[in-house]
Enzyme design. Structure first.
Site, PDB file in Angstrom:
ATOM      1  N   ASP A 116       0.862  -1.178   0.000  1.00  0.00           N
ATOM      2  CA  ASP A 116       0.000   0.000   0.000  1.00  0.00           C
ATOM      3  C   ASP A 116       0.901   1.231   0.000  1.00  0.00           C
ATOM      4  O   ASP A 116       1.655   1.450   0.951  1.00  0.00           O
ATOM      5  CB  ASP A 116      -0.852  -0.054   1.284  1.00  0.00           C
ATOM      6  CG  ASP A 116      -2.026   0.899   1.268  1.00  0.00           C
ATOM      7  OD1 ASP A 116      -2.079   1.763   0.381  1.00  0.00           O
ATOM      8  OD2 ASP A 116      -2.889   0.760   2.153  1.00  0.00           O
ATOM      9  N   ASP A 217      -2.879   4.611  -2.349  1.00  0.00           N
ATOM     10  CA  ASP A 217      -3.778   5.236  -1.376  1.00  0.00           C
ATOM     11  C   ASP A 217      -4.266   6.601  -1.874  1.00  0.00           C
ATOM     12  O   ASP A 217      -3.475   7.378  -2.417  1.00  0.00           O
ATOM     13  CB  ASP A 217      -3.003   5.425  -0.054  1.00  0.00           C
ATOM     14  CG  ASP A 217      -3.878   5.944   1.066  1.00  0.00           C
ATOM     15  OD1 ASP A 217      -4.795   5.220   1.476  1.00  0.00           O
ATOM     16  OD2 ASP A 217      -3.624   7.072   1.534  1.00  0.00           O
ATOM     17  N   GLU A 274      -6.958   3.505  -4.899  1.00  0.00           N
ATOM     18  CA  GLU A 274      -8.084   3.790  -4.017  1.00  0.00           C
ATOM     19  C   GLU A 274      -8.791   5.007  -4.592  1.00  0.00           C
ATOM     20  O   GLU A 274      -8.158   6.054  -4.764  1.00  0.00           O
ATOM     21  CB  GLU A 274      -7.619   4.080  -2.588  1.00  0.00           C
ATOM     22  CG  GLU A 274      -8.805   4.151  -1.634  1.00  0.00           C
ATOM     23  CD  GLU A 274      -8.569   4.975  -0.390  1.00  0.00           C
ATOM     24  OE1 GLU A 274      -9.346   4.834   0.556  1.00  0.00           O
ATOM     25  OE2 GLU A 274      -7.632   5.794  -0.364  1.00  0.00           O
ATOM     26  N   HIS A 347     -10.103  -1.489   6.217  1.00  0.00           N
ATOM     27  CA  HIS A 347      -9.681  -0.921   7.502  1.00  0.00           C
ATOM     28  C   HIS A 347     -10.283   0.457   7.786  1.00  0.00           C
ATOM     29  O   HIS A 347     -10.033   1.021   8.842  1.00  0.00           O
ATOM     30  CB  HIS A 347      -8.153  -0.819   7.499  1.00  0.00           C
ATOM     31  CG  HIS A 347      -7.671   0.178   6.483  1.00  0.00           C
ATOM     32  ND1 HIS A 347      -7.844  -0.011   5.134  1.00  0.00           N
ATOM     33  CD2 HIS A 347      -7.085   1.383   6.619  1.00  0.00           C
ATOM     34  CE1 HIS A 347      -7.371   1.034   4.486  1.00  0.00           C
ATOM     35  NE2 HIS A 347      -6.901   1.906   5.361  1.00  0.00           N
ATOM     36  N   ASP A 348     -11.023   1.009   6.826  1.00  0.00           N
ATOM     37  CA  ASP A 348     -11.664   2.313   7.029  1.00  0.00           C
ATOM     38  C   ASP A 348     -13.169   2.173   7.251  1.00  0.00           C
ATOM     39  O   ASP A 348     -13.859   3.177   7.465  1.00  0.00           O
ATOM     40  CB  ASP A 348     -11.485   3.210   5.790  1.00  0.00           C
ATOM     41  CG  ASP A 348     -10.046   3.624   5.560  1.00  0.00           C
ATOM     42  OD1 ASP A 348      -9.261   3.672   6.524  1.00  0.00           O
ATOM     43  OD2 ASP A 348      -9.704   3.906   4.384  1.00  0.00           O
TER      44      ASP A 348
HETATM   45  O1  TEU Z   1      -8.302   6.620   2.837  1.00  0.00           O
HETATM   46  C1  TEU Z   1      -8.756   7.675   2.050  1.00  0.00           C
HETATM   47  C2  TEU Z   1     -10.020   8.206   2.515  1.00  0.00           C
HETATM   48  O2  TEU Z   1     -10.650   8.925   1.788  1.00  0.00           O
HETATM   49  C3  TEU Z   1     -10.441   7.838   3.903  1.00  0.00           C
HETATM   50  O3  TEU Z   1      -9.637   8.536   4.779  1.00  0.00           O
HETATM   51  C4  TEU Z   1     -11.817   8.118   4.216  1.00  0.00           C
HETATM   52  O4  TEU Z   1     -12.176   9.397   3.868  1.00  0.00           O
HETATM   53  C5  TEU Z   1     -12.051   7.907   5.647  1.00  0.00           C
HETATM   54  O5  TEU Z   1     -11.555   6.652   5.998  1.00  0.00           O
HETATM   55  C6  TEU Z   1     -13.479   8.008   5.941  1.00  0.00           C
HETATM   56  O6  TEU Z   1     -13.712   7.522   7.193  1.00  0.00           O
HETATM   57  C7  TEU Z   1      -6.970   6.291   2.808  1.00  0.00           C
HETATM   58  C8  TEU Z   1      -6.677   5.185   3.805  1.00  0.00           C
HETATM   59  O7  TEU Z   1      -7.401   4.044   3.438  1.00  0.00           O
HETATM   60  C9  TEU Z   1      -6.979   5.670   5.191  1.00  0.00           C
HETATM   61  O8  TEU Z   1      -6.781   4.662   6.142  1.00  0.00           O
HETATM   62  C10 TEU Z   1      -6.075   6.841   5.483  1.00  0.00           C
HETATM   63  O9  TEU Z   1      -6.394   7.394   6.731  1.00  0.00           O
HETATM   64  C11 TEU Z   1      -6.196   7.921   4.415  1.00  0.00           C
HETATM   65  O10 TEU Z   1      -6.132   7.403   3.092  1.00  0.00           O
HETATM   66  C12 TEU Z   1      -5.050   8.893   4.539  1.00  0.00           C
HETATM   67  O11 TEU Z   1      -3.873   8.253   4.142  1.00  0.00           O
END
Ligand code: TEU
Ligand code: CA
Length: 572
Positions: A116, A217, A274, A347-348
């Site tokens: 990632d 990402d 992503e 994970h989000d």
């Molecule tokens: O996520 C991108 C993103 O848009 C998310 O942060 C989303 O808006 C958020 O999870 C909503 O709850 C990526 C990664 O997957 C995330 O873990 C990171 O925090 C983010 O980028 C910043 O690198």
């Protein structure tokens, strides 16, 4: 699914996808959040050696491709998505030797490894930013976005995803820097060719290390609109109010095509972006086999709010009808033009069985129904760790149990705005990213077998009943269903190559048919807790190849709560 699963009456292969061009189209991927997967040294944090020790488990499940969330050096403001050295492993995850051992262990089992990469921003502790903030004339100044404020206020009204202004005033020079995420995640300035060169070198470093793919990402936010104009809308939520200004910026395709030319061209690596804020039309540009720059994209429409909602924390109820509409749109739009990822959790996101299924009475049925509805579509499945044993939302009793900065910032901000603590806390329980980050539940033993120490985030209270140990040898478990579904999927070429057509069914039933020259696959899933009629008549002579209810007859007029059935007619 009280008794045994229906088995197909044909043998299915047990091996892994053989290497060939576009191998990833037939692969099943598994997403690991390293700090929560397996701890090997008792410090309470999952690590690379822990992952290596579980590779046989993943191979047995039928996984071909392992995707790792970031393991690079990081001060951990956003759990590794704030990188301070792209070319080293953070000590909490192990060493570069541990990484090499993991890579070799993955490869020797016929699997592949995906990293990632966070190229939209670095940590504020990355040496580039430490230089950049020193002075206006520093050679690294233009590696980031610096602007003067307007009469003591930030340069514009953009909000950070993690609450507050997206601009932070830096005392050393009196200018603001842009951070779409936390203030410890300054956005890189991709308009600077030197930034692009440095980042491309990073990508080549990992290709030389022998990795087989990348997740990029938040890649849709790298090209910023010129002049940093104020946004017009004022709706709350991630990236608001600057939504339309931040995604798919003016130079994005040029920059990604440079990345492709200088790092990916001629290499056997798969690239998945992503894609927050990506429509099907935009996805076709990113994924075009000739002019595009990526192989797949994690689109967001099916896991985002229903139309008209107020953003992440105020989402409207998810409905099967909305889900079907979105999935059908993506299946149709990318057919012949790109390749889908298939996922419902990461994970989000909250856990899929809690969010879209029923983690109480119909836990098993809904976990398996969701898998069936999703994984017979065209695309590459990305199973998120723990999904295969039906892991649920955390449901922690108090705010102090939560760790994620997004949740904690949102809580503090909402309380400061005089919102009712109980209501805010309910939203955290429902939507916190920590729902997907609790330790992997391996056993009913101490700390679910995740660590011998104190875990960095609490183990879910249901680990005694929801765990790998209990399910692995139980033919009727969610795990066995996943293991079997993966084999059925791989045994049927029509799943990767066939046409897609959604069938007219009642709102809560998702029905579709996949066809190629020789086969017809009918997938019917009841995505509700009530019995539903089926409108499609099943062809005589069709074989039931998968079902999540034991006593499923071959033809049916109704589906029970969260029942799913997959029928095959053909000769493969
Ligand atoms: O996520 C991108 C993103 O848009 C998310 O942060 C989303 O808006 C958020 O999870 C909503 O709850 C990526 C990664 O997957 C995330 O873990 C990171 O925090 C983010 O980028 C910043 O690198
Ligand atoms: Ca550890």
């Amino acid at each position: 699914m009280t008794e045994s699963l229906i088995r197909p009456d044909r043998p299915v292969p047990d091996g892994h996808t053989p290497p060939h061009e576009n191998w990833w189209k037939n692969a099943v991927a598994y997403h690991i959040y390293p700090r929560s997967f397996q701890d090997s040294n008792g410090d309470g944090i999952g690590d690379l050696a822990g992952i290596t020790s579980r590779l046989d488990y993943l191979a047995d499940l039928g996984v071909d491709l392992i995707m790792l969330s970031p393991v690079y050096s990081t001060p951990d403001d956003d759990n590794g998505y704030d990188i301070s050295n792209y070319c080293d492993i953070d000590p909490k995850f192990g060493t570069m030797e541990d990484f090499d051992a993991l890579r070799d262990g993955v490869h020797s089992r016929g699997m592949r490894l995906m990293m990632d990469l966070v190229l939209n921003h670095t940590s504020d502790e990355h040496p580039w930013f430490e230089q950049s903030r020193k002075s206006i004339t520093n050679p690294y100044r233009d590696f980031y976005h610096w602007q003067r404020g307007k009469d003591g206020t930030p340069p514009n009204n953009w909000q950070s995803v993690f609450s507050g202004s997206a601009w932070e005033l830096d005392a050393a020079t009196g200018e603001y820097y842009l951070h779409l995420y936390s203030k410890k995640q300054p956005d890189l300035n991709w308009d600077n060719p030197k930034v692009r060169q440095h980042l491309f070198e990073v990508v080549r470093f990992w290709i030389d290390k022998g990795v087989d793919g990348f997740r990029l990402d938040t890649i849709t936010t790298i090209s910023k609109v010129k002049g940093y104009p104020d946004a017009e809308t004022t709706t709350a939520g991630a990236f608001q109010p600057a939504h339309e200004l931040i995604f798919n910026g003016p130079e994005i395709h040029q920059y990604l095509s440079e990345l492709k030319q200088s790092a990916f061209a001629g290499q056997d690596v798969v690239v998945v972006g992503e894609g927050p804020g990506v429509s099907t039309d935009q996805a076709r540009l990113y994924l075009d086999p000739e002019s595009g720059s990526m192989d797949m994209i994690f689109q967001w429409e099916h896991i985002e709010s229903d139309p008209g909602s107020g953003g992440k924390w105020n989402e409207e109820t998810w409905t099967p009808k909305h889900f079907k509409t979105v999935m059908t749109r993506w299946q149709n739009a990318l057919s012949g033009h790109g390749w889908n990822t298939l996922y419902l959790s990461n994970h989000d996101q909250p856990r899929q069985v809690s969010r879209f299924g029923d983690d109480g009475r119909y836990w098993k049925e809904s976990a398996t129904a969701l898998a069936t509805a999703l994984y017979f579509l065209q695309g590459t499945p990305f199973i998120f760790q723990g999904e295969e044993v039906g892991m649920t939302n955390a449901n922690f009793p108090q705010i102090d149990d939560y760790r994620d900065l997004e949740s904690l910032n949102y809580y503090a901000e909402s309380i400061a705005l005089d919102q009712k603590p109980a209501e805010v806390f309910q939203r955290i329980q429902d939507k916190s990213r920590d729902n997907g980050r609790t330790p992997m539940q391996w056993s009913s033993g101490a700390q679910a077998g995740f660590t011998t120490g104190a875990p960095w985030i609490a183990v879910n209270a249901n680990a005694g009943t929801v765990n790998v140990e209990q399910q692995r040898d139980d033919p009727n478990s969610i795990f066995s269903f996943y293991r079997h579904l993966i084999r059925v999927r791989k045994s049927l070429p029509v799943v990767s190559s066939g046409n897609y057509q959604e069938l007219e069914e009642v709102d809560s039933v998702y029905g579709y048919v996949r066809t190629n020259e020789s086969d017809e696959l009918l997938v019917l899933t009841n995505l509700s807790a009530e019995t539903q009629p089926i409108l499609t008549s099943q062809a005589p002579g069709a074989t039931l190849v998968l079902s999540n209810y034991a006593d499923a007859a071959t033809a049916t007029t109704h589906l029970r709560p969260f029942e799913s059935r997959v029928f095959l007619r053909g000769c493969s």
